[in-house]
Write an enzyme that holds these catalytic residues in place. Sequence first.
Site, PDB file in Angstrom:
ATOM      1  N   LYS A  93       0.824  -1.206   0.000  1.00 56.11           N
ATOM      2  CA  LYS A  93       0.000   0.000   0.000  1.00 56.11           C
ATOM      3  C   LYS A  93       0.862   1.261   0.000  1.00 56.11           C
ATOM      4  O   LYS A  93       0.518   2.265  -0.626  1.00 56.11           O
ATOM      5  CB  LYS A  93      -0.949  -0.012   1.196  1.00 56.11           C
ATOM      6  CG  LYS A  93      -2.046  -1.057   1.105  1.00 56.11           C
ATOM      7  CD  LYS A  93      -3.005  -0.939   2.264  1.00 56.11           C
ATOM      8  CE  LYS A  93      -4.162  -1.917   2.131  1.00 56.11           C
ATOM      9  NZ  LYS A  93      -3.735  -3.322   2.209  1.00 56.11           N
ATOM     10  N   GLU A 106      -2.858   7.026   8.097  1.00 56.41           N
ATOM     11  CA  GLU A 106      -3.572   8.010   7.286  1.00 56.41           C
ATOM     12  C   GLU A 106      -4.602   8.754   8.131  1.00 56.41           C
ATOM     13  O   GLU A 106      -5.068   8.257   9.164  1.00 56.41           O
ATOM     14  CB  GLU A 106      -4.309   7.320   6.132  1.00 56.41           C
ATOM     15  CG  GLU A 106      -3.403   6.694   5.098  1.00 56.41           C
ATOM     16  CD  GLU A 106      -4.179   6.049   3.984  1.00 56.41           C
ATOM     17  OE1 GLU A 106      -3.597   5.882   2.904  1.00 56.41           O
ATOM     18  OE2 GLU A 106      -5.359   5.700   4.173  1.00 56.41           O
ATOM     19  N   ARG A 154      -7.419  -8.337  -8.521  1.00 57.05           N
ATOM     20  CA  ARG A 154      -8.132  -9.602  -8.650  1.00 57.05           C
ATOM     21  C   ARG A 154      -9.617  -9.315  -8.825  1.00 57.05           C
ATOM     22  O   ARG A 154     -10.047  -8.165  -8.788  1.00 57.05           O
ATOM     23  CB  ARG A 154      -7.937 -10.443  -7.380  1.00 57.05           C
ATOM     24  CG  ARG A 154      -8.318  -9.674  -6.108  1.00 57.05           C
ATOM     25  CD  ARG A 154      -8.294 -10.536  -4.882  1.00 57.05           C
ATOM     26  NE  ARG A 154      -8.376  -9.763  -3.650  1.00 57.05           N
ATOM     27  CZ  ARG A 154      -9.479  -9.270  -3.123  1.00 57.05           C
ATOM     28  NH1 ARG A 154     -10.632  -9.439  -3.754  1.00 57.05           N
ATOM     29  NH2 ARG A 154      -9.473  -8.594  -1.983  1.00 57.05           N
TER      30      ARG A 154
END
Length: 654
Positions: free
Chosen positions: A116, A200, A292
């Site tokens: 990430k 975050e 995916r």
Amino acid sequence: MFDKILIANRGEIACRIMATARRMGVATVAVYSDADAGARHVRQADEARRIGPAPARDSYLRADALVEAALASGARAVHPGYGFLSENAAFAEACERAGLVFIGPPADAIRAMGSKSAAKALMEQAGVPLTPGYHGSDQDPALLAREAARIGYPVLIKASAGGGGKGMRRVDRDEDFDAALAACKREAAAAFGDDRMLVERYVLRPRHIEIQVFGDRHGNMVHLFERDCSVQRRHQKVLEEAPAPGMAAGRREAMGRAAIDAARAVGYVGAGTVEFIVDPDGGFYFMEMNTRLQVEHPVTEMITGLDLVEWQLRVASGEPLPQDLRPPAPSGHALEARLYAEDPGQGFLPAAGRLRYFVPPPAAPWLRLDAGVDQGDTITPHYDPMIAKLVVHGADRREALARMRQALSACRIVGLPTNLAFLSRLVATPSFDRADLDTGLIEREHDKLFAPDAAPPREAWLLAALAQMRHVAEAAPAGSPWHADGWRLNADAATVFLFSCGDHRREISITSAPAGMIAGLEGSTVAVGLRGEGSRLEAVLPDRTLRADVYRDGARRIVYGDGGTWTFTLVDPLLAWEQGQDAGTGLAAPMPGRMAAHLVAPGARVAAGTPLLVLEAMKMEHTIGAPADGRVKAFRFAVGDAVNDGDELVDFET
């Protein structure tokens, strides 16, 4: 097109891929662990191969075993499904080295989006909006704490690798940061083998909206509209819908362009999903890309008329996407509900056990059921406890919502705890009804969703007793006077049943009569005629007819009636005192797992509810607290030890 593919997965996604492959004339090879030897996906496949023992690390996470099974079967391609190795770049490369086509994106794209932190840096270069935060490589806990203070609370700690809500915590205060970070790192290390974190800003009242993208090997890329996945528990999705309510055409195109920019930045091929956090003002920020197929892909298929698995197979075999693949606009509205074996009232604790009864809603053109199990199958403690996905479509959201309520009310699951009743309450909440959506909806509607169960109505008690009376009669040997009418010598033919439901308890008497039965409850009686067979029961009263499905599960009688669902326990009056005794300290393991952490020291005195330990089970962490004020004498298992269902975890002294 391929003539045979191996599906490197299990459960409902394996069954879903098989259905499309069969329609396309492609043979399928299933893989299974020892726990799945008789599973539905194994029964449905053209061929099946064992890949190892029950633990996922010894079977579904073994790339070498999966590649070997594919080669031995003669399969030409491998579909990874979702979960397990579906976003593992090394597995994609192993397939390619073996001459197998990996039905997914290139390994480089998986690797680029697998971290990430790295993905955020890449998205920043591509001009995709990002949530303010720290995505750096320095993982010193003190630095992460300082960064959290700089960003400003609340913050979200999130595992750099993986997804599914694992290794993720919201933190509201500086003093809670260290403990939350430690828990996230433990969970991420166990789930992904990587405990790196990012921090975050936590967007208050955010919506979780994702864009379905699709690319081919010829440079074509398209987005297939959006899905709203805001309704979540423990950072895992519960309900999904498409299109997102209130999405203006301009905002849809802006988010679609950002999603395509994100996918092009990594040379994406195949089906993928770009996920965004959307704030109340409509600003959107890149969260991650799932390289995916997604669990919620059926709602996109419902509003586009496409089969995404079919296009995965076509693109992987080299076909280009047609120019008109994407419809000009979404068609109607679709909703998906995930049916899980779990106990919402116990913090959504996953459950394992046999599905004694699993009766889906009646088939309808607007209804789709993606199931990984059939009635009689077992939900094991080794994997995700999903039972099925209920998907409905309507001309608009109002019709889709009505159909979802209808489908949930018609579903019957008996044998282990599930979230079925919780889902029915959830789709009936005012917030969901009016599409007032954000990731805190379940917490916001907590009082409605988790209200104490009211006492069952008289009709429900009566139906439980009548069902038991019928069972007693049917179980009696042929020719027995008990079979005919509950005969007694020198007495009325009355049978008394004692039932409990939660904290409520009632006695119901059933007396044979010339034209049926007389039921007595709480001092009043009523004449009853009994009809129906199997689980279906119809009680004909003088002024109305009661209808219900009643299922037996040991001492339990589950009544599915027009007014709701109730679980009654048949009480043996001779043992009623014993059944009311304290069942123990509550410190037994609720399921098999692994001791993840001790949270207090042996000898510590604690107050009721104090967190004592963390048990890792079914891919999630579960904190177990003190059942009362007392002292922790000793832990019976060391950190890292395997724990069996029912094992006493702590020597606890009240």
